[in-house]
Design a protein around this motif. Structure first.
Motif, PDB file in Angstrom:
ATOM      1  N   LYS A  51       0.831  -1.194   0.000  1.00 26.77           N
ATOM      2  CA  LYS A  51       0.000   0.000   0.000  1.00 26.77           C
ATOM      3  C   LYS A  51       0.871   1.251   0.000  1.00 26.77           C
ATOM      4  N   SER A  58      -8.607   4.529  12.380  1.00 29.27           N
ATOM      5  CA  SER A  58      -9.478   5.041  11.317  1.00 29.27           C
ATOM      6  C   SER A  58     -10.204   6.300  11.775  1.00 29.27           C
ATOM      7  N   ASP A 107     -13.638   8.917  11.120  1.00 31.55           N
ATOM      8  CA  ASP A 107     -14.975   8.986  10.604  1.00 31.55           C
ATOM      9  C   ASP A 107     -15.513  10.376  10.905  1.00 31.55           C
ATOM     10  N   GLN A 134     -14.754  10.157   6.673  1.00 31.51           N
ATOM     11  CA  GLN A 134     -13.555  10.102   5.856  1.00 31.51           C
ATOM     12  C   GLN A 134     -13.382  11.417   5.091  1.00 31.51           C
ATOM     13  N   ASN A 176      -8.064   2.413  -4.258  1.00 31.45           N
ATOM     14  CA  ASN A 176      -9.030   2.545  -3.177  1.00 31.45           C
ATOM     15  C   ASN A 176      -8.281   3.211  -2.029  1.00 31.45           C
ATOM     16  N   TRP A 177      -8.759   4.381  -1.575  1.00 35.00           N
ATOM     17  CA  TRP A 177      -8.090   5.158  -0.532  1.00 35.00           C
ATOM     18  C   TRP A 177      -8.930   5.150   0.744  1.00 35.00           C
ATOM     19  N   THR A 178      -8.292   4.788   1.849  1.00 37.02           N
ATOM     20  CA  THR A 178      -8.922   4.840   3.162  1.00 37.02           C
ATOM     21  C   THR A 178      -8.136   5.832   4.000  1.00 37.02           C
ATOM     22  N   THR A 179      -8.855   6.662   4.744  1.00 31.42           N
ATOM     23  CA  THR A 179      -8.207   7.732   5.499  1.00 31.42           C
ATOM     24  C   THR A 179      -8.093   7.370   6.968  1.00 31.42           C
ATOM     25  N   TYR A 180      -6.935   7.711   7.537  1.00 30.28           N
ATOM     26  CA  TYR A 180      -6.646   7.471   8.951  1.00 30.28           C
ATOM     27  C   TYR A 180      -6.072   8.748   9.556  1.00 30.28           C
ATOM     28  N   TYR A 224      -3.664  13.752   8.132  1.00 31.39           N
ATOM     29  CA  TYR A 224      -4.259  12.463   7.809  1.00 31.39           C
ATOM     30  C   TYR A 224      -3.278  11.628   7.001  1.00 31.39           C
ATOM     31  N   TRP A 258      -3.673   8.851   3.935  1.00 30.38           N
ATOM     32  CA  TRP A 258      -4.506   8.128   2.986  1.00 30.38           C
ATOM     33  C   TRP A 258      -3.733   6.881   2.606  1.00 30.38           C
TER      34      TRP A 258
END
Length: 185
Positions: A61, A91, A93, A95, A114-118, A177, A179
C-alpha cells in the motif's frame, strides 16, 4: 526481495535532501511533492508486478501523509507481518476527501486506487520531558523550548494513552491524515 524475505517487510520513503533533514523538515516545494508522488505510484506498480510473481498474498500500500507529505511511503509486508500493517492506524470517521488538488498531475492513476483515510499523529512520551537535563541541549533556549512544549501539552489537554506496564503517558496530537491506497482489483 532479499530484505523483504528476511524481515517480512520493506518500505520506500519519499524523502530526499535537503527536505529530509532529521532536525528540520520544511515542506517540499509543491512541484517536488507532485514528482515524488508520481515516483511512489511508479514504485507501487513495479513492486506489485514483482510481488505477484513471488507471493500469493502480501500487503502493498501507499501511505500518503498530508499535509506532511515528507512522511509518505510505500509499504510491503508478507507472512506474519501482514496483520500488523493492516491494523497500524486509527481510522477516522467521517472520511475526509483525498487531497486531489495537490496531485492533479496524477488524477487518473489516483482514481485506480481505493483510498482509506486514517488519523496521522505525532507522539510524545512523557518521560522525555519529566527529567530534562539542560546539559543535553545545544543552548538554554532549546532547553526552555522543550519545557514550554511539555507545559503546552498539559495546558492544551492533549489526549494521551497510558503506556502498558508503566505509569507513563504517551501524548498524541493530530497533525493531519494518512490516505492508505491500494490498487483496485
Amino acid at each position: 526481495m532479499t530484505r523483504l524475505k528476511e524481515n517480512g517487510f520493506v518500505y520506500a520513503k519519499a524523502k530526499i535532501a535537503p527536505w529530509a533533514n532529521l532536525f528540520n523538515e520544511p515542506l517540499y516545494p509543491s512541484n517536488y511533492r507532485r514528482v515524488l508522488f508520481s515516483c511512489l505510484l511508479d514504485f507501487y506498480t513495479s513492486w506489485k508486478e514483482t510481488l505477484d510473481k513471488e507471493f500469493d498474498s502480501y500487503y502493498l500500500k501507499i501511505w500518503l501523509s498530508f499535509p506532511k507529505f515528507i512522511d509518505s511511503q510505500i509499504v510491503c509486508a508478507i507472512g506474519e507481518r501482514i496483520p500488523y500493517y493492516n491494523d497500524i492506524f486509527e481510522s477516522c470517521d467521517p472520511q475526509p476527501d483525498f487531497p486531489i488538488s495537490a496531485f492533479r498531475n496524477e488524477e487518473l492513476r489516483i482514481k485506480r486506487f481505493n483510498w482509506t483515510t486514517y488519523y496521522d499523529y505525532d507522539y510524545y512520551s512523557e518521560s522525555d520531558y519529566l527529567n530534562l537535563n539542560p546539559d543535553r541541549f545545544l543552548s538554554p533556549e532549546d532547553f526552555y523550548a522543550e519545557k514550554r512544549f511539555y507545559k503546552k501539552l498539559l495546558k492544551d489537554n492533549v489526549p494521551y494513552k497510558m503506556i502498558p506496564d508503566t505509569e507513563e503517558r504517551l501524548f498524541y496530537k493530530q497533525r493531519g491524515y494518512i490516505w492508505v491506497g491500494e490498487l483496485i482489483k
